[in-house]
Motif scaffolding. Structure first.
Motif, PDB file in Angstrom:
ATOM      1  N   THR A  13       7.760 -23.182 -21.456  1.00 30.11           N
ATOM      2  CA  THR A  13       6.434 -23.639 -21.048  1.00 30.11           C
ATOM      3  C   THR A  13       5.890 -22.793 -19.901  1.00 30.11           C
ATOM      4  O   THR A  13       4.678 -22.585 -19.796  1.00 30.11           O
ATOM      5  N   ALA A  14       6.783 -22.281 -19.060  1.00 30.14           N
ATOM      6  CA  ALA A  14       6.341 -21.401 -17.966  1.00 30.14           C
ATOM      7  C   ALA A  14       5.889 -20.046 -18.502  1.00 30.14           C
ATOM      8  O   ALA A  14       4.924 -19.462 -17.996  1.00 30.14           O
ATOM      9  N   VAL A  19       3.585 -18.340 -15.614  1.00 30.35           N
ATOM     10  CA  VAL A  19       4.178 -18.733 -14.331  1.00 30.35           C
ATOM     11  C   VAL A  19       5.584 -18.139 -14.223  1.00 30.35           C
ATOM     12  O   VAL A  19       6.342 -18.125 -15.197  1.00 30.35           O
ATOM     13  N   ALA A  21       8.843 -18.904 -13.394  1.00 31.75           N
ATOM     14  CA  ALA A  21       9.552 -20.173 -13.202  1.00 31.75           C
ATOM     15  C   ALA A  21      10.692 -20.051 -12.214  1.00 31.75           C
ATOM     16  O   ALA A  21      10.920 -20.949 -11.399  1.00 31.75           O
ATOM     17  N   THR A  24      13.046 -23.147 -10.919  1.00 27.08           N
ATOM     18  CA  THR A  24      12.325 -24.421 -10.869  1.00 27.08           C
ATOM     19  C   THR A  24      12.883 -25.368 -11.927  1.00 27.08           C
ATOM     20  O   THR A  24      12.967 -25.001 -13.100  1.00 27.08           O
ATOM     21  N   VAL A  27      11.900 -26.893 -16.508  1.00 25.47           N
ATOM     22  CA  VAL A  27      11.194 -25.934 -17.368  1.00 25.47           C
ATOM     23  C   VAL A  27      11.971 -25.797 -18.671  1.00 25.47           C
ATOM     24  O   VAL A  27      13.075 -25.243 -18.699  1.00 25.47           O
ATOM     25  N   SER A  91       8.749 -18.371  -6.763  1.00 23.87           N
ATOM     26  CA  SER A  91       9.002 -19.306  -7.861  1.00 23.87           C
ATOM     27  C   SER A  91       7.847 -20.280  -8.024  1.00 23.87           C
ATOM     28  O   SER A  91       7.338 -20.839  -7.044  1.00 23.87           O
ATOM     29  N   GLY A  92       7.442 -20.471  -9.276  1.00 21.79           N
ATOM     30  CA  GLY A  92       6.369 -21.411  -9.578  1.00 21.79           C
ATOM     31  C   GLY A  92       4.977 -20.858  -9.422  1.00 21.79           C
ATOM     32  O   GLY A  92       4.003 -21.574  -9.672  1.00 21.79           O
ATOM     33  N   LYS A  94       1.762 -18.132 -10.237  1.00 22.63           N
ATOM     34  CA  LYS A  94       1.182 -17.416 -11.366  1.00 22.63           C
ATOM     35  C   LYS A  94       1.452 -15.917 -11.222  1.00 22.63           C
ATOM     36  O   LYS A  94       1.321 -15.337 -10.138  1.00 22.63           O
TER      37      LYS A  94
END
Length: 236
Positions: A13-14, A19, A21, A24, A27, A91-92, A94
């Protein structure tokens, strides 16, 4: 020495959100990533596998789940040293935002000097991953013989770093290597040298077709010459 079957986790999904990830939690795979994982047992059906080793992160464990379900004799192992790079404060965030960070030029052109704020260096990332492979090679050879093969599910930058080591490339050249989601990279280790047998094999040549630069379907929209930090989302 054994043959290592490196699998990058399926599309997450990241990845589709553009993103980075990192580590994180929470995910997982997106719909396409789940389909890629479901196809993995068939792609590896002809290979006898001695073990299945995974990064501790959810997206890797989800990628290996269909393979483990299809081969109940395979005992899953978790290996912390093939965890995703610790991108720290990145991390996290864009990828389009990170492209403007001065550190991104270092990551792209001189990764051996890159240290992520609040995270780890890319040199440390490569060292721990390569150490893990060497240790697992010895473990598999001792338990299953020199000709055994085993699968290891990890992350884009980890796989690129392991491949660079196998090819005798300096880490500063590892951005020239690419591995799509759920791609298979195979390395046969011997007493003298490793042999790269497959690199980023998805069984699908469609991603080789030309794409327009800055294609709006590409979530990270990176410049054509830049490497996909974290591995990217694969072909649209």
């Amino acid at each position: 020495m054994p043959t290592l079957i490196l699998v990058r986790h399926g599309r997450s999904t990241a990845n589709t959100a553009g993103v980075l990830a990192g580590r994180t939690p929470g995910v997982g795979l997106d719909e396409r990533g789940a389909a890629q994982a479901a196809a993995l047992p068939g792609r590896l059906a002809a290979l006898p596998l001695a073990a299945a080793v995974s990064s501790p992160l959810q997206r890797c464990r989800e990628t290996l789940r269909p393979l483990l379900d299809a081969r109940p004799e395979l005992e899953p192992h978790t290996e912390e040293r093939i965890n995703e790079c610790d991108y720290g404060d990145w991390s996290g965030r864009k990828l389009v935002e990170l492209a403007d960070e001065p550190l991104m030029n270092v990551v792209q052109q001189h990764p051996s000097a890159a240290v992520f704020p609040g995270g780890e260096s890319m040199r440390a990332m490569q060292a721990r991953a390569v150490d893990a492979v060497r240790d697992w090679n010895a473990r598999i050879a001792a338990g299953h013989g020199e000709d055994a093969a085993y699968v290891m599910c990890s992350h884009g930058d980890i796989i690129k770093a392991i491949v660079a080591d196998a090819l005798g490339l300096h880490l500063d050249l590892f951005q020239r290597i690419h591995a799509d989601p759920c791609s298979v990279t195979a390395i046969r280790y011997t007493g003298l040298r490793p042999f790269l047998l497959r690199l980023g094999d998805t069984g699908d040549l469609a991603p080789l077709a030309p794409r327009e630069r800055g294609d709006a379907t590409d979530p990270d929209r990176r410049p054509d010459a830049d490497a996909a930090v974290g591995g990217g989302a694969g072909a649209p």
